[in-house]
Design an enzyme around this catalytic site. Structure first.
Site, PDB file in Angstrom:
ATOM      1  N   GLU A   1       1.060  -2.736  21.157  1.00  0.00           N
ATOM      2  CA  GLU A   1       0.223  -2.845  19.973  1.00  0.00           C
ATOM      3  C   GLU A   1       0.607  -3.936  18.995  1.00  0.00           C
ATOM      4  OE1 GLU A   1      -0.583   2.015  19.847  1.00  0.00           O
ATOM      5  OE2 GLU A   1       0.553   1.153  18.220  1.00  0.00           O
TER       6      GLU A   1
ATOM      7  N   ASN B   1      -8.185   9.588   9.161  1.00  0.00           N
ATOM      8  CA  ASN B   1      -6.975   9.769   8.744  1.00  0.00           C
ATOM      9  C   ASN B   1      -5.856   8.809   8.007  1.00  0.00           C
ATOM     10  OD1 ASN B   1      -6.470   8.609  11.184  1.00  0.00           O
ATOM     11  ND2 ASN B   1      -5.568  10.521  12.158  1.00  0.00           N
TER      12      ASN B   1
ATOM     13  N   LYS C   1      -5.955   2.107   7.659  1.00  0.00           N
ATOM     14  CA  LYS C   1      -7.333   2.345   8.339  1.00  0.00           C
ATOM     15  C   LYS C   1      -8.376   2.255   6.944  1.00  0.00           C
ATOM     16  CE  LYS C   1      -6.163   5.407  12.175  1.00  0.00           C
ATOM     17  NZ  LYS C   1      -6.629   6.646  12.819  1.00  0.00           N
TER      18      LYS C   1
ATOM     19  N   TYR D   1      -7.858   1.133  21.826  1.00  0.00           N
ATOM     20  CA  TYR D   1      -7.596   2.504  21.835  1.00  0.00           C
ATOM     21  C   TYR D   1      -8.439   2.839  23.195  1.00  0.00           C
ATOM     22  CZ  TYR D   1      -7.025   3.942  16.937  1.00  0.00           C
ATOM     23  OH  TYR D   1      -6.731   3.956  15.693  1.00  0.00           O
TER      24      TYR D   1
ATOM     25  N   HIS E   1      -2.430   4.713  11.193  1.00  0.00           N
ATOM     26  CA  HIS E   1      -2.113   4.861  12.526  1.00  0.00           C
ATOM     27  C   HIS E   1      -0.554   4.369  12.939  1.00  0.00           C
ATOM     28  CE1 HIS E   1      -1.944   4.266  16.974  1.00  0.00           C
ATOM     29  NE2 HIS E   1      -1.301   3.259  16.910  1.00  0.00           N
TER      30      HIS E   1
HETATM   31  P1  CMP Z   1      -4.532   7.400  15.847  1.00  0.00           P
HETATM   32  O1  CMP Z   1      -3.367   7.749  15.625  1.00  0.00           O
HETATM   33  O2  CMP Z   1      -5.229   5.934  15.281  1.00  0.00           O
HETATM   34  O3  CMP Z   1      -4.909   7.388  17.457  1.00  0.00           O
HETATM   35  C1  CMP Z   1      -6.052   8.229  17.918  1.00  0.00           C
HETATM   36  C2  CMP Z   1      -7.292   8.377  16.829  1.00  0.00           C
HETATM   37  O4  CMP Z   1      -8.234   9.166  17.127  1.00  0.00           O
HETATM   38  C3  CMP Z   1      -6.254   9.242  15.927  1.00  0.00           C
HETATM   39  O5  CMP Z   1      -5.528   8.671  15.082  1.00  0.00           O
HETATM   40  C4  CMP Z   1      -7.442  10.001  15.163  1.00  0.00           C
HETATM   41  O6  CMP Z   1      -7.862   9.068  13.869  1.00  0.00           O
HETATM   42  C5  CMP Z   1      -8.718   9.920  16.128  1.00  0.00           C
HETATM   43  N1  CMP Z   1      -9.065  11.270  16.595  1.00  0.00           N
HETATM   44  C6  CMP Z   1      -8.132  12.045  17.069  1.00  0.00           C
HETATM   45  N2  CMP Z   1      -8.811  13.250  17.480  1.00  0.00           N
HETATM   46  C7  CMP Z   1     -10.034  13.121  16.837  1.00  0.00           C
HETATM   47  C8  CMP Z   1     -11.215  14.009  16.899  1.00  0.00           C
HETATM   48  N3  CMP Z   1     -11.289  15.026  17.492  1.00  0.00           N
HETATM   49  N4  CMP Z   1     -12.420  13.339  16.157  1.00  0.00           N
HETATM   50  C9  CMP Z   1     -12.412  12.014  15.712  1.00  0.00           C
HETATM   51  N5  CMP Z   1     -11.428  11.345  15.853  1.00  0.00           N
HETATM   52  C10 CMP Z   1     -10.082  11.662  16.515  1.00  0.00           C
END
Ligand code: CMP
Length: 139
Positions: free
Chosen positions: A127, A113, A10, A50, A116
């Site tokens: 995906e 984070n 990311k 998403y 993914h």
């Molecule tokens: P990802 O695995 O890419 O799939 C969904 C994403 O939503 C997740 O990783 C996080 O990066 C994001 N996400 C999940 N919970 C939150 C939250 N409370 N606030 C912001 N982003 C979130």
């Protein structure tokens, strides 16, 4: 069984030059990078990717973040790749992620984070197909 999973490095990670560091953790875990490209996601691509989270309060923030800079999209291959990569990534919330996981090592927050990974075989297929043609994946 040998599986393929879809991965995204990311914008928070590409911005800090962590592509190689993330790939080192992936390869050390026995997963093989069988396709990889650096792209700037469009809002349309992020919204499609998403779509399952569309009703969540963080959806707008998520699309803003995923389009805020380059990402590296990847296909990873290996024994039990889908679950294995989820283990290697660690918990979504980095403060809950286990030692040695990508998110424990590098993630900034629950939103930013670093990576993914697909959550199931059916989503992995969808995906991968969103970002790669068959002939771009070399196993
Ligand atoms: P990802 O695995 O890419 O799939 C969904 C994403 O939503 C997740 O990783 C996080 O990066 C994001 N996400 C999940 N919970 C939150 C939250 N409370 N606030 C912001 N982003 C979130």
């Amino acid at each position: 069984a040998i599986e393929r999973t879809f991965s995204i490095i990311k914008p928070d990670a590409t911005e800090r030059n962590l592509t190689g560091a993330v790939n080192a953790v992936i390869e050390k875990a026995g997963l093989r990078v069988v396709a990889q490209k650096r792209i700037q996601m469009t809002r349309g691509q992020a919204e499609t990717f998403y779509a399952v989270h569309k009703a969540r309060p963080f959806f707008g923030e998520l699309v803003d973040f995923m389009t805020s800079g380059p990402v590296v999209v990847q296909v990873l291959e290996g024994e039990g790749a889908i679950l294995k990569y989820r283990d290697v990534m660690g918990a979504t919330d980095p403060s809950k992620a286990a030692e040695g996981t990508i998110r424990k090592l590098y993630a900034k927050s629950i939103g930013e984070n670093s990576v993914h990974g697909s959550d199931a075989p059916e989503t992995a297929v969808i995906e991968i197909a969103q970002f790669f043609a068959g002939n771009e994946i070399v196993g």
